[in-house]
Design an enzyme around this catalytic site. Structure first.
Site, PDB file in Angstrom:
ATOM      1  NE  ARG A   1       1.434 -23.130 -38.626  1.00  0.00           N
ATOM      2  CZ  ARG A   1       2.387 -22.247 -38.305  1.00  0.00           C
ATOM      3  NH1 ARG A   1       2.233 -20.965 -38.562  1.00  0.00           N
ATOM      4  NH2 ARG A   1       3.512 -22.649 -37.764  1.00  0.00           N
TER       5      ARG A   1
ATOM      6  CG  HIS B   1       4.582 -20.305 -32.673  1.00  0.00           C
ATOM      7  ND1 HIS B   1       3.972 -20.333 -33.905  1.00  0.00           N
ATOM      8  CD2 HIS B   1       5.345 -19.181 -32.667  1.00  0.00           C
ATOM      9  CE1 HIS B   1       4.344 -19.270 -34.608  1.00  0.00           C
ATOM     10  NE2 HIS B   1       5.175 -18.546 -33.875  1.00  0.00           N
TER      11      HIS B   1
ATOM     12  CD  GLU C   1       4.382 -18.106 -39.206  1.00  0.00           C
ATOM     13  OE1 GLU C   1       5.167 -17.133 -39.339  1.00  0.00           O
ATOM     14  OE2 GLU C   1       4.336 -18.798 -38.179  1.00  0.00           O
TER      15      GLU C   1
HETATM   16  O1  IFM Z   1       5.341 -13.356 -35.777  1.00  0.00           O
HETATM   17  C1  IFM Z   1       6.218 -14.278 -36.324  1.00  0.00           C
HETATM   18  C2  IFM Z   1       5.761 -15.683 -36.056  1.00  0.00           C
HETATM   19  O2  IFM Z   1       5.584 -15.943 -34.709  1.00  0.00           O
HETATM   20  C3  IFM Z   1       6.757 -16.672 -36.586  1.00  0.00           C
HETATM   21  N1  IFM Z   1       7.089 -16.395 -37.958  1.00  0.00           N
HETATM   22  C4  IFM Z   1       7.411 -15.052 -38.321  1.00  0.00           C
HETATM   23  C5  IFM Z   1       6.353 -14.104 -37.810  1.00  0.00           C
HETATM   24  C6  IFM Z   1       6.693 -12.649 -38.214  1.00  0.00           C
HETATM   25  O3  IFM Z   1       7.922 -12.278 -37.705  1.00  0.00           O
END
Ligand code: IFM
Length: 484
Positions: A86, A129, A389
């Protein structure tokens, strides 16, 4: 290397063969090469130069130099046995002037997709992003409805370039951060601290999402997996017997989860977001005047998959607590004055609940993930879920060319078990991406927080898979959380 990490694993969980295993990154966090091949500045290039905004004054100019090392990084993923990767596309590479396509910028992603497919790795694209072209911010950014037009154009350019090979498309990553850290709290680019502006930005991000899903669906392929990734929490009162804490938890749920879940899956905003006149004025008017007839129908355009990013739950309080009892107090913070990212939520605090914490002082609450997944099914009837994530930062050290990170390995194992628990109760979860493939630029924390399963030496750019990568690799290969 594996023997130490397996000590931390639960013993009796596994995943179906079809389960997708991968790791995630984002363009600005790893690519570097910010001035190459026609890329224009993004809001993060600008914000990272604001004094005090970023710990250590770090920026993403070089980051992990992935732009130049992409083939080696893909080879590493292949070696680790990942089925999917991803990554995000940098809007300022693809349409640097926010209007015209840039062949050289697009070519990088073209090569990346080919490299991944050649390695047998499924590309999972995120369109946004957080790296809005600076020139669009200069025109009002996500507070300007026209930015949604520019986003759809950018999405279509990208789809036209890669859509012959990429079937998984995510519009936005964590719009909460773009909207509320960007325009209310100011901890993220563009660093604006303007109260209900976060709600305006959120609405426009959602509109851009819905319009893009609609356009890609028209243009696209029946096999496309179109969706969005939300960062979601489980908000609970710090003390359930305190009305102020119960109220704070409800406001966190509303301002973090429901502000996106309600419009996407129910086609509406909760009345409380619309009617609290004290806190929801923007430019002297109620913020919701930006919501036009038909917008919510567009935002609730059906999606094929929901990406869930989960790091921790929240124990919210509506009362003050001593500073050293608040989460985050154990790690250095950027110097810039803090503003709560919840419009009208200046009184909300997050005191320690006695849970273990990561190296970044974030609570570790794996069973919160199970509860979250059940709620998404029960309250919102969401489509198939991918955990897009999950991960933890720890201050790793290199010893004799290896990095042993049992705490991170344990974090993954516990959250995978929590995922499996939800699946056992019938929640349709189809994949899991570790955050992150490699240590990288952690936004306002610069390079101080390491989330990678691969260690990066920022001086030499050497990559060393940590022991958590070995764990992850083995689970991905076997679908089994521990040897039986
Ligand atoms: O690094 C970030 C990512 O870009 C988006 N979600 C949380 C991660 C950790 O803080």
């Amino acid at each position: 290397m594996t023997s130490r990490t397996t000590d931390h694993l639960p013993t009796d969980r596994d995943f179906p063969e079809s389960f997708l295993w991968g790791a995630a990154t984002a363009a600005y966090q790893i690519e570097g090469a910010t001035g190459e091949d026609g890329r224009s500045p993004s809001i993060w290039d600008t914000f990272s130069r604001v004094p005090g905004a970023i710990l250590g004054g770090d920026n993403g100019d070089v980051a992990c130099d992935h732009y130049h090392r992409m083939p080696e990084d893909v080879a590493l993923m292949k070696q680790l046995g990942f089925g999917a990767y991803r990554f995000s596309i940098a809007w300022p590479r693809v349409r640097p002037d926010a209007r015209n396509p840039n062949r050289a910028g697009i070519a990088f992603y073209d090569r990346l997709v080919d490299e991944l497919l050649g390695a047998g790795i499924l590309p999972w694209v995120t369109l946004y992003h957080w790296d809005l072209p600076q020139r669009l911010e200069d025109a009002g950014g996500w507070l300007n409805r026209d930015t949604t037009d520019r986003f759809v154009e950018y999405a279509l350019t990208t789809y036209d370039a890669l859509g012959d090979r990429v079937r998984s498309w995510t519009t936005m990553n964590e719009p909460w951060c773009s909207a509320f850290l960007g325009y209310t709290g100011g901890q993220h680019a563009p660093g604006r601290q303007e109260g209900a502006a976060g709600l305006v930005a959120a609405h426009h991000l959602m509109l851009a999402h819905g319009r893009t899903i609609d356009e890609l669906r028209r243009r696209g392929n029946a096999d496309d997996r179109l969706g969005i990734t939300l960062n979601l929490t489980v908000a609970e009162p710090f003390d359930a017997s305190e009305p102020a804490d119960v109220d704070a938890a409800e406001r966190v749920d509303l301002g973090f989860n429901r502000v996106f879940l309600d419009p996407i899956f129910r086609g509406k905003y909760d009345e409380a977001l619309l009617t609290d006149r004290d806190h929801h004025q923007w430019n002297g008017r109620p913020w919701h005047e930006v919501v036009r007839d038909g917008d919510l129908g567009v935002i609730s355009t059906p999606i094929d998959v929901l990406g869930v990013n989960y790091y921790h739950g929240d124990g919210a309080s509506g009362r003050p607590h001593p500073a050293d009892q608040l989460l985050g107090s154990a790690t250095p913070q950027p110097e810039r004055p803090t503003v709560s990212p919840y419009p009208g939520g200046q009184d909300i605090t997050f005191p320690r609940r006695g849970l273990p914490t990561t190296g970044q002082d974030w609570e570790i609450e794996p069973d919160g993930l199970t509860r979250l997944l059940l709620r998404l099914r029960d309250d919102y009837g969401v489509p198939p879920i991918y955990i897009t994530e999950n991960g933890a930062a720890y201050p790793d050290t290199v010893v004799d060319g290896t990095v042993d990170d049992p705490e991170r390995a344990s974090f993954f194992a516990e959250h995978l078990r929590a995922t499996r628990d939800a699946m056992a109760q019938g929640v349709d979860v189809r994949g899991y991406f570790a955050w992150s493939l490699m240590d990288n630029y952690e936004w306002a924390y610069g390079y101080s927080q390491r989330f990678g399963i691969v260690h990066v030496d920022y001086e030499t750019q050497e990559r060393i898979p940590k022991s958590s990568a070995q764990l992850f690799s083995r689970v991905a290969a076997t679908g089994v959380l521990s040897e039986r």
